[in-house]
Design a protein around this motif. Sequence first.
Motif, mmCIF file in Angstrom:
data_model
loop_
_atom_site.group_PDB
_atom_site.id
_atom_site.type_symbol
_atom_site.label_atom_id
_atom_site.label_comp_id
_atom_site.label_asym_id
_atom_site.label_seq_id
_atom_site.Cartn_x
_atom_site.Cartn_y
_atom_site.Cartn_z
ATOM 1 N N GLN A 17 46.916 42.916 28.777
ATOM 2 C CA GLN A 17 46.193 44.135 29.137
ATOM 3 C C GLN A 17 45.964 44.141 30.644
ATOM 4 N N ILE A 18 46.114 45.314 31.243
ATOM 5 C CA ILE A 18 45.765 45.457 32.654
ATOM 6 C C ILE A 18 44.391 46.115 32.717
ATOM 7 N N ILE A 19 43.475 45.423 33.398
ATOM 8 C CA ILE A 19 42.059 45.805 33.311
ATOM 9 C C ILE A 19 41.508 46.193 34.681
ATOM 10 N N LEU A 78 51.597 37.041 37.442
ATOM 11 C CA LEU A 78 51.140 38.368 37.018
ATOM 12 C C LEU A 78 49.709 38.625 37.500
ATOM 13 N N ALA A 79 48.883 37.594 37.388
ATOM 14 C CA ALA A 79 47.493 37.725 37.829
ATOM 15 C C ALA A 79 47.452 38.075 39.316
ATOM 16 N N MET A 80 48.356 37.460 40.070
ATOM 17 C CA MET A 80 48.421 37.697 41.500
ATOM 18 C C MET A 80 48.847 39.138 41.813
ATOM 19 N N LEU A 81 49.859 39.566 41.096
ATOM 20 C CA LEU A 81 50.327 40.949 41.283
ATOM 21 C C LEU A 81 49.209 41.946 40.982
ATOM 22 N N ILE A 89 44.087 40.775 34.604
ATOM 23 C CA ILE A 89 44.817 40.799 33.340
ATOM 24 C C ILE A 89 43.937 40.173 32.260
ATOM 25 N N ALA A 90 44.189 40.565 31.009
ATOM 26 C CA ALA A 90 43.412 40.031 29.888
ATOM 27 C C ALA A 90 44.331 39.898 28.689
ATOM 28 N N ALA A 376 43.087 34.398 44.107
ATOM 29 C CA ALA A 376 43.135 35.676 44.813
ATOM 30 C C ALA A 376 42.667 36.811 43.916
ATOM 31 N N ALA A 377 42.896 36.651 42.628
ATOM 32 C CA ALA A 377 42.436 37.658 41.680
ATOM 33 C C ALA A 377 40.920 37.638 41.609
#
Lengths: 377, 411
Positions: A17-19, A78-81, A89-90, A376-377
Amino acid sequence: MSRRDHVFTLGIEEEFQIIDPETRELRSHIQEILADGKVLLKEHVKSEMHQSVVELGTEICSDVRCVRQEVLQLRSELAMLAAHDGLKIASAGTHPFSHWMDQLITVDERYTTIVKDMQQIARANLIFGLHVHVGIPDREAGIDIMNQARYFLPHLYALSVNSPFWLGQNTGLKAYRQMIFERFPRTGIPDAFESLSEYEDYLKLLVTTGCIDNAKKIWWDIRLHPFYDTIEFRICDAQSRVEDTIALAAIMQAIVVKLHRLRSENVTFRMYPRRLIDENRWRASRYGLDGKMIDFGRNCETDERELLHEMLEFIGPEIDELGSQRELAHIERIIREGTGADRQLAVWERTGDMKVVVDHIVDETYEGLMLTHAKAA
Amino acid sequence: MRRARAARDDTRETEPICADLRRLSSWRLLDKMTAEDHVYTLGIEEEFAIVDPQTRELRSHIQEILEGGKVLLKEQIKPEMHQSVVELGTEICSSITNAREHVIELRSKLASLAGKAGLRIASAGTHPFSHWRDQLITEGERYKEIVKDMQQLARANLIFGLHVHVGIPNRESAIHVMNQARYFLPHIYALSVNSPFWVGQDTGLKGYRLKVFERFPRTGIPDAFESLSEYEDYCKLLVKTGCVDNAKKIWWDIRLHPFFDTLEVRVCDAQSRVDDTLAMAALIQAVIAKLYKLLRHNTTFRVYRRRLLDENRWRASRYGIEGKLIDFGREAEVETRSLLNELIEFVSTEVDELGSKREMAHIERIMREGTGADRQLAAFQRTNDLKAVVDQIVAETYEGLTIAEADAAAR
C-alpha cells in the motif's frame, strides 16, 4: 531426478500500500513510483489495477537466505522511492479504512478490460497478497504436489491472517481479504486433478470457450504456474514484517520438498475434496490461530495451534535440510505472540484509532530494512 | 405446511422435532407411489422486504407483522435474521396452478398486514440502497449465535431469495437428479437475476445477491456425489466435527433437503412479479421431472465439475440473459437466449404433463422483455432515482394480488 539434485528455488511477490503519512489514507501514486523506479527496481516493480498498490517481485532465489536479502533490498528501495514524495509504504491484507471508491484505476488496456468484465467486483478488489513460488522438478510432480498441498492451505492462512478491518469496520474476522477476493471466479481452493493432462485440458477449454484469455486468470489459493515450473502459493495476506514473509515462504518450501519426497517414496498425503478443506479455510479466515480446525484423518476438531505444531513436526527434517531453522523459530513466535491481525486488533483495542493501526502497520513494514535507505522515509 | 416451511434459510429457527416428524411422514407416503404415479409437488418460499412508502427504505418491522399475522398467516410466515425481512412459505402444492393460488393468497395477506401499518412489501434480490448496518437483528438465541459465529458476514447478508422445492420419489434417485440438475442452475439464475444494485451502487452485475451470499461457507454449486451414502456421510462428518449443528446449514444453490424428500433449488433471486415466481418454479419442476425420467430410461445428463459450471454461474450473475454461456457438450460459447430456448425444448415433453404451459410462456416473455434486473436498470436509466426503482419493484410485487386492501395499499 532425485530430490537432492533439484533445487527448490524460491520467488516472492509482495503487494504494498502507498500511504499518505498525514491522512494515513491510501494514495494513488504508482505512476510516479514507476517513473522514478525504473533505474532502481527495474522489472521487479509492477503496477496493479489500483494506483495505490505496488507489487514487488524477487529474482529466482536458491534458498531462504538469498530471498531474505532480495526482499529486504526491494522493500528498502521502494520505501526510499516513496520517501522522495513524502509517502510511506505499508504491508497488510487490507487497508483499515480507505475506500475502494476513492482509488484511481491504472490507465491500461488490460485493466480497462478487467473493469468492463468484472465491474464492481474488480473496482472493489482493493486487497494485498503475498505470493510465494517454489520451483519443482517437473510438471507431473507439480500437479501431484499441488493436489496434496491443498490440505495445508488453511493452516498457512491461519498463520498469515492480516486483514481484520475493511472500510473502517472491524469485520469480526481475522482475515477479510479472502471474502473480497472470493467474488472473483476461479478463486479459492482448487479441486484435485487426476493428472497434468486433466489440468491442461481444463485450461485449454477455458481459453477455447472465452472464459479467460490466458491461464494467468486462474487465481486459486495455489496453482501450478501456467508458464513457470513453480508451485505458487497465493493464499496468504500480505505480511507486515519481512520476517513474517520469509518465515511463511520457508514453510511453503519445506512442504513442497516434503510432499515431493513422499512421492518418491511412493507415499501420498491423503486427498480430500474441496468441500471439506473449505471448512478449515473458513475457520482460518474467521479465527486465525485462535480457533479449532478439523483434522480430517482423525475426524475431529482440534486447536489450531496444536495442529500447527504437528505440521511443523511433519516438515521438521526438511526444515533442517533447507537450513530454515531461523524461519521455523519465527513461525513459533507467531504461534506464541499472534498474527498480524492479532497485532492490528491489539492496537485498535488500545487506541480506538485506525490511524494508529496504519502507523503500526507502517512501522512493522519498515522493520529490519536497510536503515540508511529506509531512514530517509 | 409443511416442507416448505421446514426447509429454511440460514437464519431460521430450529423447529420442534415432533413437527418435523409429522411432515416427514407425510412426505414418506410418496415412497409408496410408483414412479409413474409420482406427483412432482411444489413448495415455494419467498423472502420479502418491508418498505417504508415515504422514504422507500427498509423498515425493521417483522415483530409487528408477526403479531398481526399469527391468525392470518399462521405458520406460513417466518422472521429472518434482519427484522426488515419476512419469509412466506406455501403448503405442499399438487400442481403449478395450485402453487399460484397459494402464492397469490400469501402475498395478498402479507400486503394487507403491511398496509395496515402503512407499509409496503417488495420482492427483489437486494434492496437498491438501504444499508445493512441500519437494520435491526431479530431477537433470539439462534440469531445471536449466527452473528457471533459469522460476524460481519451475517450482518451484511441482507438479501432476498426464492426457494423452490420439488417433491421426488426417493432419495437415492434424488442425489443423481441433483448431480445432473447442477448443470442448469446458471441458466435458471440467468432468468431470475434481480439484484443489480447494492447499498446505493449500480454494481454492473445483474445478480449481485449471489456475491453477497457466497461469502458464507457451503454456498454455490455443490460437487457431484457418487451416491446418497456419500452425501449422508458428508453431512454426518460436518455435524460430528462441529462445522454445522444440523444439515440445514448447507446453503448450496441446490440441495437434497436434509429432512424431506424434496430437491430445493435456492439459486434464484426473489422475483418481483407473481408470474415470475411461478415461471421459475415451473421451469425448475420441469427440469427435475425430465431428469428423473432420463434416469428411469437409464440415461443421464452429463455431470460436469463444479469448476466448469462455476464459469457459467459467474456469467449469469454478470450478464443475466444478455451474455453468452458455455455449452460444455459442444465446448463453445453460445448466446444465453439460444441455450435457454434449447432448455425449454428439452423439458417441453414434461410441460404438457405438468400443466405449466402458461408459466413456460411467461419464461419466453422474460426472454423477450428482460429480467427483473433489466427492468430495475431501465427504471434507473429513465429516472436516475433509486427511489423510483423501489416504487417499480413494489408495483410489480403487488401485480395480480387479489385482496382489495393490497390493491389499495399499492396505490
